[in-house]
Design an enzyme around this catalytic site. Structure first.
Site, mmCIF file in Angstrom:
data_model
loop_
_atom_site.group_PDB
_atom_site.id
_atom_site.type_symbol
_atom_site.label_atom_id
_atom_site.label_comp_id
_atom_site.label_asym_id
_atom_site.label_seq_id
_atom_site.Cartn_x
_atom_site.Cartn_y
_atom_site.Cartn_z
ATOM 1 C CE LYS A 59 37.906 -1.380 6.648
ATOM 2 N NZ LYS A 59 36.830 -1.961 7.761
ATOM 3 C CB ALA B 223 18.037 -3.844 1.012
ATOM 4 C CG ASN C 247 15.882 -1.357 2.036
ATOM 5 O OD1 ASN C 247 16.188 -1.792 3.308
ATOM 6 N ND2 ASN C 247 16.648 -0.287 1.589
ATOM 7 C CD GLU D 239 36.702 1.082 10.332
ATOM 8 O OE1 GLU D 239 37.645 0.168 9.866
ATOM 9 O OE2 GLU D 239 35.716 1.140 9.758
#
Length: 409
Positions: free
Chosen positions: A373, A11, A37, A169
């Site tokens: 973003k 998933a 999942n 990031e």
């Protein structure tokens, strides 16, 4: 006549979007769809760098699958995939076996260490909700430990291997988190070191123009990040990293974000793979087993020029749309439609209020890029859960995140 059995493994972006699009377009009795999942939630990998650094709560990076799936159309099974047997059209789970007529593989990636000794044993990776909780707690532990053993300044040295999307990031968020941790643990900020080590000669995600890269690196340097470019990590040890030039950086924390590979189950199943990923045809099907669709980090999709597209969330979401559409076309006996990647650009966060990006051909940076973003993140939430999911995440974030980035356990 029995309904076609469709099994979706994973998933993540590709698998989840495939399931959501199928439940939206299919007739209730048209097919039997099962989503498998190992967790009962979907996590947003592009958000994991924030809870890893401690600037956001990890619950903001996950969504309950039950909130997204209509179980009148899609059956959800929380289980771990143990084996795929394409020759017999079956999937072996930890507690049962599923037969299928059509299979969608979206099992995500595994960490690629390129054979660097010690990397698996001593470095941490940003790859799941549990992994980022561990990284955050480890960082806080290092600050506390530095006060107990004040001579060990290396406890406050952080090495991030890889300066691509994830590494950049995470480093931006970590640099923002450091002043808060210094105040909390009464640590002199001058004792903290953040190194971003990158084998290539440039930091930040590939494909960005040089002026945006220069801007992004300057933002990071102002935050205290030290770059070591054109420098490979030769070995990771329990006490730090050995660089290709022989330099040893003693560090209490090493986070590896230098690469990923496809899920190892594909190679074990007999698929032809390249670094764990399967090259698919124009409709995202395996050349060996055309009833198997492969999406996301497990697939290799090539451009018209023959070069592979990078594995990222953007392409995985679009693959989910295409896989669902082609499954519908297959079941209804209609012609399949080739996958065409629509590159919309990329935006990389540099921490609070800063980002750089390229929207097709338009450059953006600073607060404007940071806002874009956030809009991209909101768009994805809308895609999988509509306005209620956006609202839920916004309310939770306001309650769980304070001005000083305190994050509860």
């Amino acid at each position: 006549m029995s309904k076609p059995r469709i099994v979706i493994l994973g998933a993540g972006y590709g698998g989840l979007v495939t399931a959501i699009r199928l439940q939206k377009k299919m007739r209730k009795t048209e097919m039997d769809v099962t989503l498998v999942n190992k967790h009962d939630y979907h996590f947003i990998t592009t958000h994991l760098h924030m809870p890893a650094a401690g600037t956001d709560h990890h619950d903001n990076a996950r969504v309950s699958i039950s909130d997204l799936i209509d179980e009148r159309k899609i059956r959800f099974m929380k289980s771990t995939v143990k084996e795929i047997v394409p020759s017999e059209k079956k999937v072996v789970l930890e507690d049962s076996t599923l037969d299928y007529d059509y299979l969608v593989v979206g099992l995500g990636s595994e960490t690629e260490t390129f054979g660097i000794p010690g990397m698996h044993e001593y470095a941490m990776s940003i790859k799941s909700i549990n992994s980022v909780r561990f990284i955050r707690q480890h960082i806080e532990y290092m600050f506390a430990k530095s006060k107990v053993v004040p001579k060990r300044k290396d406890y406050l040295t952080f090495v991030v291997g890889g300066a691509g999307f994830t590494g950049t990031e995470f480093v931006g968020e970590l640099a923002d988190r450091i002043p808060v941790l210094c105040k909390t643990y009464d640590v002199d900020p001058a004792d903290v070191r953040i190194y971003n080590v990158e084998a290539s000669p440039s930091a930040l995600p590939p494909g960005l123009p040089e002026d945006l890269i220069a801007y992004g690196m300057e933002v990071m340097r102002r935050k205290g990040v030290q770059y070591k470019l054109s420098t490979a990590i030769k070995e990771c040890t329990s006490e730090g990293v050995i660089l290709g030039n022989g330099e040893f950086i003693r560090a209490g924390t090493v986070v590896w974000s230098g690469g990923i590979r496809g899920n190892s189950l594909l190679q074990q199943a007999g698929f032809d793979v390249q670094r764990g990923r399967v090259k698919v045809d124009s409709c995202l099907r395996s050349y060996q087993f055309p009833e198997v669709f492969i999406t996301g980090d497990c697939s290799i999709v090539t451009s018209p020029e023959g070069t592979p597209y990078p594995a990222n969330a953007q392409i995985a979401v679009q693959q989910g749309y295409n896989a669902a559409r082609n499954l519908m076309q297959t079941v209804r006996g209609k012609e399949l439609k080739p996958f065409v990647y629509d590159y919309r650009g990329t935006v990389a966060s540099l921490g609070r209020g800063e980002a750089v990006g390229l929207l097709r051909v338009k450059k953006v940076k600073g607060r404007r890029a940071s806002l874009i973003k956030k809009m991209i993140d909101a768009r994805y939430l809308y895609l999988i859960g509509g306005l209620p999911l956006i609202w839920k995440k916004m309310i939770w974030k306001q309650k769980s995140t304070t001005r000083n980035y305190h994050v509860p356990n």
